[in-house]
Design an enzyme around this catalytic site. Sequence first.
Site, PDB file in Angstrom:
ATOM      1  N   TRP A   1     -15.350 148.382  37.416  1.00  0.00           N
ATOM      2  CA  TRP A   1     -15.638 149.795  38.191  1.00  0.00           C
ATOM      3  C   TRP A   1     -14.441 149.943  38.617  1.00  0.00           C
ATOM      4  CZ3 TRP A   1     -20.120 151.105  37.696  1.00  0.00           C
ATOM      5  CH2 TRP A   1     -21.143 149.937  37.989  1.00  0.00           C
TER       6      TRP A   1
ATOM      7  N   THR B   1     -11.153 151.835  38.916  1.00  0.00           N
ATOM      8  CA  THR B   1     -11.099 152.975  39.221  1.00  0.00           C
ATOM      9  C   THR B   1      -9.141 153.412  38.746  1.00  0.00           C
ATOM     10  OG1 THR B   1     -12.322 154.092  40.737  1.00  0.00           O
ATOM     11  CG2 THR B   1     -10.122 155.985  40.729  1.00  0.00           C
TER      12      THR B   1
ATOM     13  N   GLU C   1     -15.755 152.466  48.014  1.00  0.00           N
ATOM     14  CA  GLU C   1     -15.287 151.544  49.105  1.00  0.00           C
ATOM     15  C   GLU C   1     -16.119 151.368  50.365  1.00  0.00           C
ATOM     16  OE1 GLU C   1     -11.206 153.124  49.956  1.00  0.00           O
ATOM     17  OE2 GLU C   1     -11.135 153.618  47.746  1.00  0.00           O
TER      18      GLU C   1
HETATM   19  C1  LIG Z   1     -17.190 154.970  40.230  1.00  0.00           C
HETATM   20  C2  LIG Z   1     -17.006 154.005  40.614  1.00  0.00           C
HETATM   21  C3  LIG Z   1     -15.958 153.746  41.585  1.00  0.00           C
HETATM   22  C4  LIG Z   1     -15.358 152.524  42.388  1.00  0.00           C
HETATM   23  N1  LIG Z   1     -13.585 152.091  41.884  1.00  0.00           N
HETATM   24  C5  LIG Z   1     -13.598 150.731  42.453  1.00  0.00           C
HETATM   25  C6  LIG Z   1     -12.341 150.139  42.563  1.00  0.00           C
HETATM   26  O1  LIG Z   1     -11.192 151.400  41.997  1.00  0.00           O
HETATM   27  N2  LIG Z   1     -11.678 149.413  42.824  1.00  0.00           N
HETATM   28  C7  LIG Z   1     -12.789 148.411  42.712  1.00  0.00           C
HETATM   29  O2  LIG Z   1     -12.758 147.154  43.725  1.00  0.00           O
HETATM   30  N3  LIG Z   1     -14.401 149.033  42.851  1.00  0.00           N
HETATM   31  C8  LIG Z   1     -14.980 150.279  42.224  1.00  0.00           C
HETATM   32  N4  LIG Z   1     -15.531 150.173  42.649  1.00  0.00           N
HETATM   33  C9  LIG Z   1     -16.891 149.383  43.046  1.00  0.00           C
HETATM   34  C10 LIG Z   1     -17.569 149.896  44.136  1.00  0.00           C
HETATM   35  O3  LIG Z   1     -16.932 149.431  45.455  1.00  0.00           O
HETATM   36  C11 LIG Z   1     -18.509 149.167  44.605  1.00  0.00           C
HETATM   37  O4  LIG Z   1     -20.120 149.830  43.433  1.00  0.00           O
HETATM   38  C12 LIG Z   1     -19.853 148.737  45.837  1.00  0.00           C
HETATM   39  O5  LIG Z   1     -18.428 148.269  46.637  1.00  0.00           O
HETATM   40  C13 LIG Z   1     -20.990 148.391  46.271  1.00  0.00           C
HETATM   41  O6  LIG Z   1     -20.950 146.992  44.896  1.00  0.00           O
HETATM   42  P1  LIG Z   1     -22.000 147.078  44.274  1.00  0.00           P
HETATM   43  O7  LIG Z   1     -22.161 147.681  43.228  1.00  0.00           O
HETATM   44  O8  LIG Z   1     -22.041 145.720  43.918  1.00  0.00           O
HETATM   45  O9  LIG Z   1     -23.621 147.366  44.827  1.00  0.00           O
HETATM   46  P2  LIG Z   1     -24.202 146.041  45.571  1.00  0.00           P
HETATM   47  O10 LIG Z   1     -23.058 145.595  46.400  1.00  0.00           O
HETATM   48  O11 LIG Z   1     -24.798 144.797  44.845  1.00  0.00           O
HETATM   49  O12 LIG Z   1     -24.926 147.268  47.316  1.00  0.00           O
HETATM   50  C14 LIG Z   1     -27.015 147.492  46.505  1.00  0.00           C
HETATM   51  C15 LIG Z   1     -27.113 148.791  47.448  1.00  0.00           C
HETATM   52  O13 LIG Z   1     -27.519 146.717  47.977  1.00  0.00           O
HETATM   53  C16 LIG Z   1     -26.971 147.357  49.135  1.00  0.00           C
HETATM   54  N5  LIG Z   1     -26.615 146.094  50.203  1.00  0.00           N
HETATM   55  C17 LIG Z   1     -25.637 145.273  49.561  1.00  0.00           C
HETATM   56  N6  LIG Z   1     -25.905 144.102  50.837  1.00  0.00           N
HETATM   57  C18 LIG Z   1     -26.474 144.643  52.337  1.00  0.00           C
HETATM   58  C19 LIG Z   1     -26.156 144.239  53.129  1.00  0.00           C
HETATM   59  N7  LIG Z   1     -25.939 142.918  53.840  1.00  0.00           N
HETATM   60  N8  LIG Z   1     -27.196 144.996  54.165  1.00  0.00           N
HETATM   61  C20 LIG Z   1     -27.652 145.919  53.496  1.00  0.00           C
HETATM   62  N9  LIG Z   1     -27.891 146.482  52.879  1.00  0.00           N
HETATM   63  C21 LIG Z   1     -26.967 145.729  51.550  1.00  0.00           C
HETATM   64  C22 LIG Z   1     -25.594 148.521  49.979  1.00  0.00           C
HETATM   65  O14 LIG Z   1     -25.394 149.139  50.614  1.00  0.00           O
HETATM   66  C23 LIG Z   1     -26.667 149.059  48.319  1.00  0.00           C
HETATM   67  O15 LIG Z   1     -27.483 149.972  48.673  1.00  0.00           O
HETATM   68  C24 LIG Z   1     -16.161 151.501  41.941  1.00  0.00           C
HETATM   69  C25 LIG Z   1     -17.339 151.430  41.583  1.00  0.00           C
HETATM   70  C26 LIG Z   1     -17.777 153.391  41.188  1.00  0.00           C
HETATM   71  C27 LIG Z   1     -18.992 153.605  40.987  1.00  0.00           C
END
Ligand SMILES: Cc1cc2nc3c(=O)[nH]c(=O)nc-3n(C[C@H](O)[C@H](O)[C@H](O)COP(=O)(O)OP(=O)(O)OC[C@H]3O[C@@H](n4cnc5c(N)ncnc54)[C@H](O)[C@@H]3O)c2cc1C
Length: 387
Positions: free
Chosen positions: A164, A166, A371
Amino acid sequence: MSHLLDNPTPLTVLLEDEVILRDSVRQFADAQVKPLVRDMDEHAKVPRQLIDDLFELGVMGIEIPESYGGSGGTFFHAVLAVEALSRVDPSVAVLVDVQNTLVINALLRWASADQKQRYLPKLASSWLGAYALSEAGSGSDAFALTTKAVDAGDHFVLTGRKLWITNASEATLFIIFANVNPEAGYRGITAFLVERDLPGFSIGKKEDKLGIRASSTCELLLEECRVPKANVLGEVGKGYKVAMETLNEGRIGIGAQMIGLAGAAVDHAVRYTKERRQFGKPIADFQGVQFQLARAAMDVEAARLLVYNAARLRDAGRPFLTEAAMCKLFSSEAAERATSLAVNLFGGYGFTKDYPVEKLYRDQKIGQIYEGTSNMQLMTIAKQIIG
Ligand SMILES: Cc1cc2nc3c(=O)[nH]c(=O)nc-3n(C[C@H](O)[C@H](O)[C@H](O)COP(=O)(O)OP(=O)(O)OC[C@H]3O[C@@H](n4cnc5c(N)ncnc54)[C@H](O)[C@@H]3O)c2cc1C
């Protein structure tokens, strides 16, 4: 700072240099970005020429001191630039946002004198940066990252995958987080400055996304990539601090992206409803429509106040953690409401790509995910208020 205490300025009243910056970015966005928006969305690409033009405009190194070739501005300037660009294209806005509020921000705080000398002039003039924390198995639980860094004398050997990321398609410099001592848990996490052409480093699959399609989001592959020790950003084992402190500020930038696009959605809706006639008059004459627009305008204003306040607190060197989490959470929800209303008020036309609100509706969704998801912001706020 004392004059601020004696005579606090209304949050939305801008200083002269702030007005100049905002207006020049708005003009740029209208003249140079707007004509490309549809094509960039369709082809999922920001042309290099536009990135060069953003460097020329001076918005790619806003907080970099002039002595390194930057604009010598404030964090608030970056927020204004991101908001102004996002009114026209949230993809271009996030490209500028990551460069300033994550990459340059981290270097200004954590880089050694030598690293600043090597990288800040390039970041101010032509190099795009990217910030790589997330992995397939670690998102919200960022410290569970598994990319490894093995000490090998004068360098570390990095192995793992980032997801992911950016700006990855276009970036030359990557801040990559890896763990030098997985047994120590988050205390092994270390930040590294990795140049694109380093052997063992490559860009993987590019994501095909719902929104901010022109912003590249890619996988990064590290296959025994040798990174010189001189490229450790901050201290070994202190990468978790680099990551958290940078992201705490970075999410104010995402707030700026959200208020920019939400404001644009309301403007489009006001303009359209004044033109579109049903039942013999403009639909903006119906009180039902007026009340919806009034509520959306209030929502955007409230979001803007949260974003500007968080940014001004940060520039004043005051605590802003709770305010930053609130601004990102609230502005992303306000953006969802505003863009959804705009699509509704455009009727069937709102559901087509012939009008800009369809794209803004798709673009806003990311605000609740990257973020730190909305749940993560709620956790931060709850921890601050409950303990
Ligand atoms: C278009 C895009 C650009 C991005 N750019 C970057 C970047 O430049 N650099 C970078 O490092 N990352 C980047 N990301 C990653 C982004 O920061 C992550 O997708 C985000 O932090 C969520 O992590 P995950 O996708 O693994 O979801 P998960 O952590 O698996 O979460 C899935 C769901 O579970 C919920 N959840 C998880 N844990 C808990 C909890 N303890 N309590 C309640 N709810 C919970 C979350 O809120 C969410 O709704 C990007 C993502 C996208 C889609």
